[in-house]
Design a protein around this motif. Sequence first.
Motif, PDB file in Angstrom:
ATOM      1  N   ASN A 128     137.283 -10.594-132.437  1.00  0.00           N
ATOM      2  CA  ASN A 128     137.965  -9.923-133.487  1.00  0.00           C
ATOM      3  C   ASN A 128     137.306 -10.284-134.684  1.00  0.00           C
ATOM      4  O   ASN A 128     136.665 -11.365-135.013  1.00  0.00           O
ATOM      5  CB  ASN A 128     139.553 -10.448-133.615  1.00  0.00           C
ATOM      6  CG  ASN A 128     140.169  -9.788-134.653  1.00  0.00           C
ATOM      7  OD1 ASN A 128     139.738  -9.816-135.955  1.00  0.00           O
ATOM      8  ND2 ASN A 128     141.284  -9.461-134.409  1.00  0.00           N
ATOM      9  N   GLU A 129     136.890  -9.334-135.539  1.00  0.00           N
ATOM     10  CA  GLU A 129     136.148  -9.473-136.852  1.00  0.00           C
ATOM     11  C   GLU A 129     136.604 -10.497-137.674  1.00  0.00           C
ATOM     12  O   GLU A 129     135.995 -11.221-138.205  1.00  0.00           O
ATOM     13  CB  GLU A 129     135.974  -8.034-137.588  1.00  0.00           C
ATOM     14  CG  GLU A 129     134.977  -8.372-138.578  1.00  0.00           C
ATOM     15  CD  GLU A 129     134.712  -6.736-139.374  1.00  0.00           C
ATOM     16  OE1 GLU A 129     134.411  -6.869-140.682  1.00  0.00           O
ATOM     17  OE2 GLU A 129     134.900  -5.851-138.642  1.00  0.00           O
ATOM     18  N   VAL A 130     137.882 -10.413-137.967  1.00  0.00           N
ATOM     19  CA  VAL A 130     138.691 -11.322-138.749  1.00  0.00           C
ATOM     20  C   VAL A 130     138.547 -12.874-138.187  1.00  0.00           C
ATOM     21  O   VAL A 130     138.421 -13.825-139.047  1.00  0.00           O
ATOM     22  CB  VAL A 130     140.217 -11.016-138.928  1.00  0.00           C
ATOM     23  CG1 VAL A 130     141.002 -11.927-139.789  1.00  0.00           C
ATOM     24  CG2 VAL A 130     140.082  -9.762-139.726  1.00  0.00           C
ATOM     25  N   LEU A 131     138.713 -13.198-137.108  1.00  0.00           N
ATOM     26  CA  LEU A 131     138.792 -14.375-136.198  1.00  0.00           C
ATOM     27  C   LEU A 131     137.458 -14.823-136.277  1.00  0.00           C
ATOM     28  O   LEU A 131     137.016 -16.141-136.693  1.00  0.00           O
ATOM     29  CB  LEU A 131     139.263 -14.520-134.836  1.00  0.00           C
ATOM     30  CG  LEU A 131     140.673 -13.980-134.712  1.00  0.00           C
ATOM     31  CD1 LEU A 131     140.968 -14.011-133.352  1.00  0.00           C
ATOM     32  CD2 LEU A 131     141.580 -15.117-135.117  1.00  0.00           C
ATOM     33  N   ASN A 132     136.313 -13.968-136.302  1.00  0.00           N
ATOM     34  CA  ASN A 132     134.876 -14.453-136.377  1.00  0.00           C
ATOM     35  C   ASN A 132     134.565 -14.909-137.537  1.00  0.00           C
ATOM     36  O   ASN A 132     134.005 -16.064-137.817  1.00  0.00           O
ATOM     37  CB  ASN A 132     134.143 -13.209-135.888  1.00  0.00           C
ATOM     38  CG  ASN A 132     132.743 -13.649-135.636  1.00  0.00           C
ATOM     39  OD1 ASN A 132     132.376 -14.761-134.986  1.00  0.00           O
ATOM     40  ND2 ASN A 132     131.573 -12.991-136.060  1.00  0.00           N
ATOM     41  N   ALA A 133     135.092 -14.139-138.679  1.00  0.00           N
ATOM     42  CA  ALA A 133     134.911 -14.613-140.055  1.00  0.00           C
ATOM     43  C   ALA A 133     135.582 -16.126-140.371  1.00  0.00           C
ATOM     44  O   ALA A 133     135.020 -16.978-140.936  1.00  0.00           O
ATOM     45  CB  ALA A 133     135.384 -13.487-141.161  1.00  0.00           C
ATOM     46  N   ILE A 134     136.568 -16.205-139.754  1.00  0.00           N
ATOM     47  CA  ILE A 134     137.479 -17.485-140.053  1.00  0.00           C
ATOM     48  C   ILE A 134     136.582 -18.785-139.188  1.00  0.00           C
ATOM     49  O   ILE A 134     136.382 -19.751-139.950  1.00  0.00           O
ATOM     50  CB  ILE A 134     138.828 -17.441-139.419  1.00  0.00           C
ATOM     51  CG1 ILE A 134     139.654 -16.480-140.196  1.00  0.00           C
ATOM     52  CG2 ILE A 134     139.302 -18.924-139.502  1.00  0.00           C
ATOM     53  CD1 ILE A 134     141.098 -16.088-139.778  1.00  0.00           C
TER      54      ILE A 134
END
Length: 70
Positions: free
Chosen positions: A2-8
């Motif tokens: 997931n792009e959001v989880l990756n960013a976190i």
Amino acid sequence: MNEVLNAIYERRSVKKYTDRPVPAELLDEILKAGSFAANGKAWQAPVMVAVTAFSTSRPISQFTSGSHGM
């Protein structure tokens, strides 16, 4: 992933600053994203101030907590 989880997961703190201004379009996008952040059951209206001039940010930093390095 997931792009959001990756960013976190890959988030890193920046300790080096430059004197290059943040483009207005990017600043607008960052502020827009911040307005969607959780804020105590929506009881607190978000207040964001974008200070883009260093000469203005220095005096303001004296009145805010956690503003080291400004």
